[in-house]
Design a protein around this motif. Structure first.
Motif, PDB file in Angstrom:
ATOM      1  N   CYS A 128     -41.438  21.019  40.076  1.00  0.00           N
ATOM      2  CA  CYS A 128     -41.650  21.562  41.590  1.00  0.00           C
ATOM      3  C   CYS A 128     -41.295  20.214  42.523  1.00  0.00           C
ATOM      4  N   ASN A 179     -42.422  19.309  44.938  1.00  0.00           N
ATOM      5  CA  ASN A 179     -43.418  18.853  46.007  1.00  0.00           C
ATOM      6  C   ASN A 179     -44.341  17.466  45.675  1.00  0.00           C
ATOM      7  N   GLY A 180     -44.333  17.027  44.496  1.00  0.00           N
ATOM      8  CA  GLY A 180     -44.962  15.868  44.226  1.00  0.00           C
ATOM      9  C   GLY A 180     -46.468  15.612  44.635  1.00  0.00           C
ATOM     10  N   CYS A 181     -47.276  16.778  44.826  1.00  0.00           N
ATOM     11  CA  CYS A 181     -48.750  16.532  45.173  1.00  0.00           C
ATOM     12  C   CYS A 181     -49.447  15.701  44.039  1.00  0.00           C
ATOM     13  N   CYS A 225     -51.682  16.593  40.938  1.00  0.00           N
ATOM     14  CA  CYS A 225     -50.922  17.927  40.249  1.00  0.00           C
ATOM     15  C   CYS A 225     -50.404  17.317  39.001  1.00  0.00           C
ATOM     16  N   GLY A 243     -46.693  18.986  38.228  1.00  0.00           N
ATOM     17  CA  GLY A 243     -45.701  18.500  39.176  1.00  0.00           C
ATOM     18  C   GLY A 243     -45.140  17.206  38.595  1.00  0.00           C
ATOM     19  N   LEU A 256     -43.834  26.687  39.139  1.00  0.00           N
ATOM     20  CA  LEU A 256     -44.932  26.007  39.791  1.00  0.00           C
ATOM     21  C   LEU A 256     -45.268  26.295  41.184  1.00  0.00           C
ATOM     22  N   SER A 257     -43.979  26.682  41.839  1.00  0.00           N
ATOM     23  CA  SER A 257     -44.201  26.914  43.298  1.00  0.00           C
ATOM     24  C   SER A 257     -43.050  27.963  43.707  1.00  0.00           C
ATOM     25  N   ARG A 266     -46.484  28.190  48.165  1.00  0.00           N
ATOM     26  CA  ARG A 266     -46.921  27.413  49.206  1.00  0.00           C
ATOM     27  C   ARG A 266     -47.070  28.055  50.434  1.00  0.00           C
TER      28      ARG A 266
HETATM   29  S1  SF4 Z   1     -47.191  22.708  41.622  1.00  0.00           S
HETATM   30 FE1  SF4 Z   1     -48.278  23.257  43.676  1.00  0.00          FE
HETATM   31  S2  SF4 Z   1     -49.714  21.626  43.414  1.00  0.00           S
HETATM   32 FE2  SF4 Z   1     -48.253  21.055  42.009  1.00  0.00          FE
HETATM   33  S3  SF4 Z   1     -46.758  19.799  43.169  1.00  0.00           S
HETATM   34 FE3  SF4 Z   1     -46.008  21.747  43.387  1.00  0.00          FE
HETATM   35  S4  SF4 Z   1     -47.029  22.605  45.255  1.00  0.00           S
HETATM   36 FE4  SF4 Z   1     -48.000  20.755  44.598  1.00  0.00          FE
END
Ligand code: SF4
Ligand code: SF4
Length: 820
Positions: A250, A252-254, A257, A260, A295-296, A327
């Motif tokens: 993913c 985004n690097g939350c 997570c 991720g 994942l997203s 998201r």
């Molecule tokens: S899978 Fe969801 S929570 Fe995890 S990094 Fe990606 S967007 Fe963020």
């Protein structure tokens, strides 16, 4: 290898809930390889419906069975009732495909996606009579290996496993298996094989020293997944769709997570490969609902083009597409439109935390305005409900304010849009290998207080609120960051009866309270406490590729509410993963014109086919409801375009004359289907029989035209007269006694000879029972036999089979459906 015969344990299977979980026989399973040298039992340590929903199981099953010399079968955790049967009758746990006893396999491979399945793993080993501790296993025992995202801190699992694979199996599996095959051919024993396995740099073991490096599959997204073996379950599973993994990782690097971090870097699959896999899932496996999984999925660069093209190719066939995780930022109106073409899958918003500053700390922004905008539009387009996820106890929040801010966010949604809400609340669990791995986890008591409070304020007629048990979150946290003591804790809980811990209805709080109290260490404090940056962590020996310095930097940025850049190519925020030619991968952008996907054609020549089929062997464990799906999928696989009902959730036009109770076999089930592109009944029978699961076979068919002008359409059900059953007594039961009892029953109910007919055919060992359907007053076969014989379990005494399903002729007499 020793086998358990499904036929012999039939009466036992028919006493448990959902026996279809334990018998296999699904479409797509691997045929037994007589020449196999390595026998692998693959397991997801949870119930069948969870295990078979796990994509990793399908991927590994396919890969392993494609290797010459390797035979891979499946086994899942039994539910309580089946475990009781196995233990009380001393039946060892066996594989689904061939009923082979688990301890006779060379390798048992667990795919572990969730920490709390550890007691199930122990139970599976125990039921197979395999020593739970790796050190106690001997040459006659299988090698027990595990992998998956939940074992990136292997310490709690270490004692029970001979080896743990870190990372993506596709990266190492084939190589290791080929090496083991060659060693086994040369006569290598168990110890030799283990010594060889643990030499691999991506394998961790308690008896090995040094770093273990995550395996990454570089060819994700470019290598074609030929899906030679994809199992289509006979019973409904949690994820009952065809699944195509469109992206791994993913961008985004939350910071909370684990997935991720674990699946870095983000790799998209090529569009043309995705479409090919979708073709496969529909044409070869018969799925009508396809999940584009990742994942997203909204972050997949070409997602709009992909959903548009897929809808234009398949919507006429009633096939729908779902994107499970979107998201808010990736939602667009055109995406919403594409998602609503056939069926509206659920709308899910993982908000996590409501305040903008806290969201920056998570590196995940979910604006309330955008959420409301999307919801309003979705409501206009026909969506009636939405799911929201929130977490409490995140290290970036003001502890005293989080309850009120979550409540305010939900109230704003409640007041702005009339839509049913499902609010899911959970407690933040710090995961290893993430920037928040050092953070504190909320105590049980604080967690319980906060969750209850939010629930009590926002719950109303239109808002359902569920929260994940804080105790389960605490235990998950214990495994996530714990050491070998957590393994001992789980072992002790297992011995005291803990099983299926991830299921709140099976979770045994008393057992867990007791083992936590008896432990020589403070389980809650140790599991929840904050870790220091300079502390040695149990998973320090595992290298996922992300440097510890990067994680620490990210933790500090979180505390300052600073966002970090996306994971992208070229990378301008190096975490450590993209080395040796590895980088973020975008999909290709141009979809080749592949023509129509399946050999389906829709003409105006709509016909109805009435057909009879038999249901025997493993198929007797398929319930009536599940059988509908089984037949529907087989028709699609056979290339028949089935007519669907109109409306919100289109269903295929398939009808059955009468439902058959689970456990009863049949020589003549009657069903009908409306299809477009049929030439002859022979074609229908041949094509469908090639793609039905074990035990189901079409015997006869006839074609009828459909008169659309008729207001009242004839139905099989309204034409149903009744059925004839053959009842064979099992050992110890006498057919004469059954006959007498049934006659007594008929007399006491004042039934006529037409309503119930009991015969003992000459030269046959069984009894024939003909029962007329009398609407609500009908006698049902199983209750009738139970009452007559005074037993709750007719299957203990008899084998029951339906031999005829009758229609009514013009004068109301029984007649074959093929003669009226
Ligand atoms: S899978 Fe969801 S929570 Fe995890 S990094 Fe990606 S967007 Fe963020
Ligand atoms: S090195 Fe850069 S692009 Fe690669 S995974 Fe890390 S952040 Fe993403």
């Amino acid at each position: 290898m020793r086998r358990v015969s499904i036929e012999e344990i039939k009466p036992l299977l028919l006493k448990v809930e959902r026996p279809g979980r334990y018998v296999g026989g699904e479409y797509g399973i691997a045929k037994q390889k007589e020449e196999a040298i390595l026998h692998v039992a693959l397991s997801y340590p949870d119930l069948y419906e969870i295990g078979m929903s796990n994509l990793a199981i399908q991927i590994l099953y396919n890969r392993l069975n494609k290797i010459n010399g390797v035979s891979c079968e499946r086994v899942f955790a039994p539910a309580w009732d089946f475990e009781e049967v196995l233990r009380s009758k001393a039946i060892p746990l066996f594989s689904l495909e061939t009923g082979c006893v688990l301890s006779d396999f060379d390798i048992i491979g667990f795919s572990i996606g969730y920490e709390l399945t550890l007691t199930n793993l122990l139970n599976i080993l125990d039921l197979a009579d395999i020593p739970l501790l790796a050190k106690n296993r001997t040459e006659k025992d299988p090698i027990v290996i595990a992998g998956g995202p939940a074992v990136t801190n292997p310490a709690p699992f270490g004692k029970f496993l001979d080896a743990i694979m870190i990372g993506e199996a596709e990266g190492v599996l084939d190589k290791i298996m080929l090496e083991l095959l060659s060693l086994k051919r040369k006569g290598a024993g168990r110890e030799d094989l283990i010594s060889h396995i643990i030499k691999n740099e991506s394998i961790w073991s308690l008896i090995k020293e040094g770093q273990t490096t995550r395996a990454i599959w570089h060819r994700f997204g470019i290598e074609e997944n030929d899906e030679s073996y994809r199992i289509v379950p006979n019973i409904k599973t949690v994820q009952d769709h065809g699944v195509v993994e469109i992206m791994r990782g993913c961008p985004n690097g939350c910071r909370f997570c684990h997935a991720g971090m674990f699946y870095r870097p983000c790799r998209e699959k090529d569009l043309n490969l995705i479409i090919k896999e979708v073709d496969f899932l529909i044409g070869k496996y018969g799925y009508r609902e396809i999940t584009l999984s990742s994942l997203s999925s909204g972050d997949f660069t070409e997602i709009e083009q992909l959903t548009r093209v897929l809808n234009s190719r398949y919507s006429a066939y009633g096939v729908s597409f779902a994107l499970p995780s979107l998201r808010i930022d990736s939602f667009t109106l055109s995406l919403l439109k594409e998602l609503s073409v056939i069926r509206k899958s659920g709308l899910t918003f993982a908000v996590e935390t409501p305040n903008e500053r806290w969201q920056k700390g998570l590196n995940k922004e979910v604006s309330l305005d955008k959420t409301l905008k999307i919801l309003k539009k979705a409501r206009e387009m026909g969506w009636r409900q939405a799911k929201f996820y929130f977490m409490i106890g995140l290290p970036v929040v003001e502890p005293d304010e989080e309850v009120s801010q979550i409540v305010d966010f939900i109230k704003e949604v409640q007041n702005s849009i009339k839509i049913k809400l499902h609010i899911n609340l959970g407690t933040f669990i710090p995961k290893p290998h993430t920037p928040f791995q050092w953070a504190q986890q909320l105590s049980l008591i604080r967690s319980e207080e906060k969750l209850k409070k939010i629930k009590s304020i926002v719950r109303n007629r239109y808002t359902k609120v569920n929260y994940h048990s804080p105790m389960l979150s605490m235990l998950e946290g214990a495994v996530s960051r714990g050491d070998h003591r957590v393994g001992e804790l789980f072992l002790s809980a297992f011995y005291k009866g803990a099983r299926l811990d991830s299921w709140e209805e099976h979770f045994n709080r008393k057992v867990w309270d007791r083992v936590i109290k008896e432990a020589s260490w403070n389980v809650e404090h140790e599991s929840c406490r904050e870790r220091k940056f300079n502390e040695i962590l149990p998973w320090d020996g595992i290298d996922l590729g992300i440097s510890k310095t990067f994680l620490q930097k990210e933790y500090l940025r979180a505390m300052e509410a600073k966002k970090s850049p996306l994971c992208e190519d070229p990378c301008n925020y190096f975490c450590g993963v993209c080395r040796n030619g590895l980088s973020v991968r975008r999909s290709d952008t141009k979809i080749e014109d592949r023509g129509l996907p399946l050999k389906l054609s829709r003409t105006d020549n709509l016909l109805k086919v009435i057909f009879s089929f038999e249901k025997k062997d493993r198929a007797i464990y398929i319930s009536h409801l599940n059988l509908m799906t089984v037949i529907e999928r087989a028709l699609l696989r056979a290339g028949f375009f089935v007519r669907h009902t109109e409306g919100f959730n289109p269903k295929p036009k398939i009808e059955f004359a009468n439902a058959l109770p689970l456990g009863i076999g049949s020589e003549e089930e009657i069903a009908s289907v409306e299809v477009y592109n049929l030439n002859s009944t022979t074609e229908f029978i041949e094509k469908v029989n090639r793609v039905l699961p074990e035990g189901v076979r079409v015997k006869q068919a006839k074609i009828r035209s459909i008169d659309e002008s008729k207001k009242r359409k004839e139905s099989l059900m309204s034409n149903y007269w009744g059925s004839e059953f053959e009842i064979l007594p099992l050992e110890g039961s006498s057919v004469l006694m059954i006959k007498e009892k049934l006659i007594g029953k008929a007399e006491s109910n004042s039934l006529t000879h037409e309503e119930i007919d009991i015969r003992l055919p000459p030269q046959k060992n069984g009894l024939i029972l003909r029962l007329k359907d009398m609407g609500k007053k009908s006698l049902k076969i199983l209750p009738l036999l139970s009452e007559a014989m005074g037993t709750l379990q007719p299957f203990d005494r008899f084998n029951i089979k339906r031999i005829h399903t009758f229609a009514k002729d013009k004068s109301g007499k029984p007649e074959s459906y093929f003669s009226i």
